[in-house]
Design a protein around this motif. Structure first.
Motif, PDB file in Angstrom:
ATOM      1  N   PRO A  28       1.662  18.216 -12.111  1.00 21.71           N
ATOM      2  CA  PRO A  28       0.497  17.323 -12.007  1.00 21.71           C
ATOM      3  C   PRO A  28      -0.434  17.693 -10.862  1.00 21.71           C
ATOM      4  N   THR A  29      -1.661  17.294 -11.026  1.00 18.88           N
ATOM      5  CA  THR A  29      -2.651  17.350  -9.952  1.00 18.88           C
ATOM      6  C   THR A  29      -3.112  15.929  -9.687  1.00 18.88           C
ATOM      7  N   ALA A  30      -2.803  15.407  -8.497  1.00 19.50           N
ATOM      8  CA  ALA A  30      -3.116  14.019  -8.164  1.00 19.50           C
ATOM      9  C   ALA A  30      -4.558  13.890  -7.687  1.00 19.50           C
ATOM     10  N   SER A  31      -5.227  12.844  -8.145  1.00 19.49           N
ATOM     11  CA  SER A  31      -6.609  12.595  -7.728  1.00 19.49           C
ATOM     12  C   SER A  31      -6.983  11.159  -8.069  1.00 19.49           C
ATOM     13  N   PHE A  32      -7.807  10.521  -7.199  1.00 18.61           N
ATOM     14  CA  PHE A  32      -8.295   9.183  -7.515  1.00 18.61           C
ATOM     15  C   PHE A  32      -9.590   8.918  -6.766  1.00 18.61           C
ATOM     16  N   THR A  33     -10.332   7.941  -7.279  1.00 17.48           N
ATOM     17  CA  THR A  33     -11.535   7.437  -6.610  1.00 17.48           C
ATOM     18  C   THR A  33     -11.406   5.930  -6.494  1.00 17.48           C
ATOM     19  N   THR A  34     -12.274   5.327  -5.665  1.00 18.45           N
ATOM     20  CA  THR A  34     -12.197   3.879  -5.450  1.00 18.45           C
ATOM     21  C   THR A  34     -13.568   3.243  -5.606  1.00 18.45           C
ATOM     22  N   THR A  35     -13.534   1.970  -5.964  1.00 14.83           N
ATOM     23  CA  THR A  35     -14.733   1.138  -6.012  1.00 14.83           C
ATOM     24  C   THR A  35     -14.439  -0.139  -5.234  1.00 14.83           C
ATOM     25  N   ASN A  36     -15.193  -0.361  -4.138  1.00 21.82           N
ATOM     26  CA  ASN A  36     -14.938  -1.501  -3.260  1.00 21.82           C
ATOM     27  C   ASN A  36     -15.916  -2.625  -3.560  1.00 21.82           C
ATOM     28  N   THR A  37     -15.375  -3.833  -3.591  1.00 27.30           N
ATOM     29  CA  THR A  37     -16.183  -5.043  -3.653  1.00 27.30           C
ATOM     30  C   THR A  37     -15.600  -6.012  -2.633  1.00 27.30           C
ATOM     31  N   GLY A  38     -16.083  -5.895  -1.420  1.00 25.98           N
ATOM     32  CA  GLY A  38     -15.502  -6.703  -0.343  1.00 25.98           C
ATOM     33  C   GLY A  38     -14.069  -6.283  -0.090  1.00 25.98           C
ATOM     34  N   LEU A  39     -13.165  -7.273  -0.129  1.00 25.73           N
ATOM     35  CA  LEU A  39     -11.751  -6.994   0.102  1.00 25.73           C
ATOM     36  C   LEU A  39     -11.042  -6.493  -1.150  1.00 25.73           C
ATOM     37  N   HIS A  40     -11.751  -6.488  -2.287  1.00 29.72           N
ATOM     38  CA  HIS A  40     -11.167  -6.051  -3.549  1.00 29.72           C
ATOM     39  C   HIS A  40     -11.489  -4.577  -3.788  1.00 29.72           C
ATOM     40  N   VAL A  41     -10.449  -3.795  -4.120  1.00 29.39           N
ATOM     41  CA  VAL A  41     -10.620  -2.362  -4.359  1.00 29.39           C
ATOM     42  C   VAL A  41     -10.010  -2.010  -5.718  1.00 29.39           C
ATOM     43  N   SER A  89       2.211  -0.122  -6.037  1.00 30.61           N
ATOM     44  CA  SER A  89       1.990  -0.338  -7.467  1.00 30.61           C
ATOM     45  C   SER A  89       2.416   0.915  -8.228  1.00 30.61           C
ATOM     46  N   ALA A  90       2.807   0.718  -9.510  1.00 32.71           N
ATOM     47  CA  ALA A  90       3.133   1.829 -10.395  1.00 32.71           C
ATOM     48  C   ALA A  90       2.203   1.867 -11.603  1.00 32.71           C
ATOM     49  N   LEU A  91       1.082   1.158 -11.521  1.00 32.22           N
ATOM     50  CA  LEU A  91       0.133   1.137 -12.622  1.00 32.22           C
ATOM     51  C   LEU A  91      -0.700   2.411 -12.667  1.00 32.22           C
ATOM     52  N   HIS A  92      -1.250   2.675 -13.839  1.00 27.48           N
ATOM     53  CA  HIS A  92      -2.115   3.840 -13.996  1.00 27.48           C
ATOM     54  C   HIS A  92      -3.453   3.623 -13.282  1.00 27.48           C
ATOM     55  N   TYR A  93      -4.036   2.450 -13.495  1.00 28.06           N
ATOM     56  CA  TYR A  93      -5.319   2.094 -12.864  1.00 28.06           C
ATOM     57  C   TYR A  93      -5.145   0.770 -12.111  1.00 28.06           C
ATOM     58  N   PRO A  94      -4.574   0.802 -10.925  1.00 29.99           N
ATOM     59  CA  PRO A  94      -4.325  -0.452 -10.215  1.00 29.99           C
ATOM     60  C   PRO A  94      -5.585  -1.004  -9.551  1.00 29.99           C
ATOM     61  N   ASP A 150       2.802  15.649  -7.426  1.00 31.81           N
ATOM     62  CA  ASP A 150       1.745  16.008  -6.482  1.00 31.81           C
ATOM     63  C   ASP A 150       1.331  14.739  -5.754  1.00 31.81           C
ATOM     64  N   THR A 151       1.024  14.869  -4.476  1.00 32.52           N
ATOM     65  CA  THR A 151       0.690  13.711  -3.644  1.00 32.52           C
ATOM     66  C   THR A 151      -0.702  13.885  -3.048  1.00 32.52           C
ATOM     67  N   ILE A 152      -1.465  12.789  -3.052  1.00 32.60           N
ATOM     68  CA  ILE A 152      -2.779  12.800  -2.426  1.00 32.60           C
ATOM     69  C   ILE A 152      -2.893  11.570  -1.537  1.00 32.60           C
ATOM     70  N   LYS A 153      -3.572  11.741  -0.390  1.00 31.30           N
ATOM     71  CA  LYS A 153      -3.826  10.635   0.531  1.00 31.30           C
ATOM     72  C   LYS A 153      -5.316  10.565   0.823  1.00 31.30           C
ATOM     73  N   ASP A 154      -5.821   9.347   0.882  1.00 25.00           N
ATOM     74  CA  ASP A 154      -7.240   9.183   1.160  1.00 25.00           C
ATOM     75  C   ASP A 154      -7.447   7.869   1.908  1.00 25.00           C
ATOM     76  N   THR A 155      -8.501   7.855   2.741  1.00 26.20           N
ATOM     77  CA  THR A 155      -8.818   6.660   3.539  1.00 26.20           C
ATOM     78  C   THR A 155      -9.723   5.738   2.743  1.00 26.20           C
ATOM     79  N   VAL A 156      -9.364   4.445   2.759  1.00 24.20           N
ATOM     80  CA  VAL A 156     -10.162   3.425   2.084  1.00 24.20           C
ATOM     81  C   VAL A 156     -10.682   2.457   3.137  1.00 24.20           C
ATOM     82  N   TYR A 157     -12.000   2.229   3.139  1.00 24.23           N
ATOM     83  CA  TYR A 157     -12.628   1.305   4.073  1.00 24.23           C
ATOM     84  C   TYR A 157     -12.851  -0.028   3.368  1.00 24.23           C
TER      85      TYR A 157
END
Length: 301
Positions: free
Chosen positions: A193-206, A228-233, A256-263
């Motif tokens: 696998p190749t791990a990858s994700f993006t985020t969408t923030n709405t206040g405290l909800h991501v 979480s173990a969901l596909h799209y949490p 595969d592991t990926i780490k990213d900072t979420v504001y």
């Protein structure tokens, strides 16, 4: 009363009181003799996938003749005297011949289909691995595997293959009896696998959008102690901050592991105007800081 044949197809019938002539037609009996290809034999051998011509030849009877072959499923026609048979396995065919006077005769012929060889079932490997391919049965004398891609030997019955992508291998077998057969096997290749994700923030909800490739399962660490173990949490943080999110994408071949900072932040900000004094804590500070404000009254120091 007696009947006496006059030798010309006419019979004399008589009694003590009167004589008269009655004609009786005697039709020859019809018999069937089935021939196939070039030999008048009751059996015939063909290669797997090949065809043979059957021939029903009446040796007696009165034409015209009608023909009925059975079983009809593997024949190009069941109502002609010389159908072509393409059986998938050894089969006995029966021909019924009927002459113009309804006399019938039957005969049979057996088509022996020489057995074809088989190959191993489709298989799945991880990229970088190898798998054996095997052949079974059939009077094979020569082998030829194609394509010539990541294969140990093209002319042996059991080569080793290790393609980098999914590949279908085809084996051609030439038998001692001259029959040629082909069989295919698919080697499915799975990638790590190749791990990858993006985020969408709405206040405290991501909301997390999983962009991973070739993975079958996922595990998320949201950086605040929740998982979480969901596909799209989706996750609600309890307070603003900077969180290090970790996602692990896994399949049977690895992970595969990926780490990213979420504001994470509040949607609204303090109403800062010129008549207010505000403080920044900590000062100096980095990343997120707290802004506090209060009214300034005349005379205050």
């Amino acid at each position: 009363i007696y009947i006496d044949c006059n030798g010309n197809g006419a019979y004399n019938t008589s009694s003590n009181e009167e004589y008269y002539l009655q004609n009786i037609n005697i039709w020859p009996h019809v018999t069937a003799n089935i021939l196939q290809a070039t030999a008048s034999t009751s059996t015939y051998s063909i290669c797997n996938g090949a065809s043979a011509q059957l021939i029903a030849n009446p040796t007696d009877g009165t034409p015209p003749f009608t023909y009925q072959w059975s079983p009809a499923l593997t024949l190009d026609s069941s109502t002609i005297f010389n159908p072509t048979a393409t059986p998938a396995h050894t089969q006995i065919y029966t021909a019924q011949i009927t002459d113009s006077h309804g006399a019938r005769a039957y005969d049979t012929v057996q088509i022996i289909v020489r057995p074809n060889f088989t190959v191993s079932h489709d298989t799945t490997i991880c990229v970088g691995q190898a798998a054996p391919l095997n052949t079974f049965g059939g009077p094979c004398q020569f082998f030829l595997w194609t394509p010539n891609t990541a294969i140990s030997n093209q002319t042996v019955p059991n080569p080793i293959v290790g393609p980098s992508d999914t590949t279908i291998y085809t084996c051609q077998c030439t038998g001692f009896d001259g029959c040629i057969g082909t069989q295919s096997v698919a080697v499915n290749v799975k990638h790590i696998p190749t791990a990858s994700f993006t985020t969408t923030n709405t206040g405290l909800h991501v909301a997390f959008s999983n962009q991973s490739q070739n993975a079958t399962s996922y595990y998320w660490y949201f950086g605040d102690g929740n998982v979480s173990a969901l596909h799209y949490p989706q996750h609600n943080y309890s307070h603003p901050g900077v969180f290090l999110v970790t996602m692990i994408a896994t399949n049977n071949c690895g992970s595969d592991t990926i780490k990213d900072t979420v504001y994470v932040y509040f949607l609204s900000s303090p109403n800062l105007t010129a008549d207010k004094i505000f403080a920044v804590v900590p000062n100096p500070g980095t990343d997120f800081i707290r802004v506090s404000n209060f009214y300034f009254h005349e005379g205050d120091e």
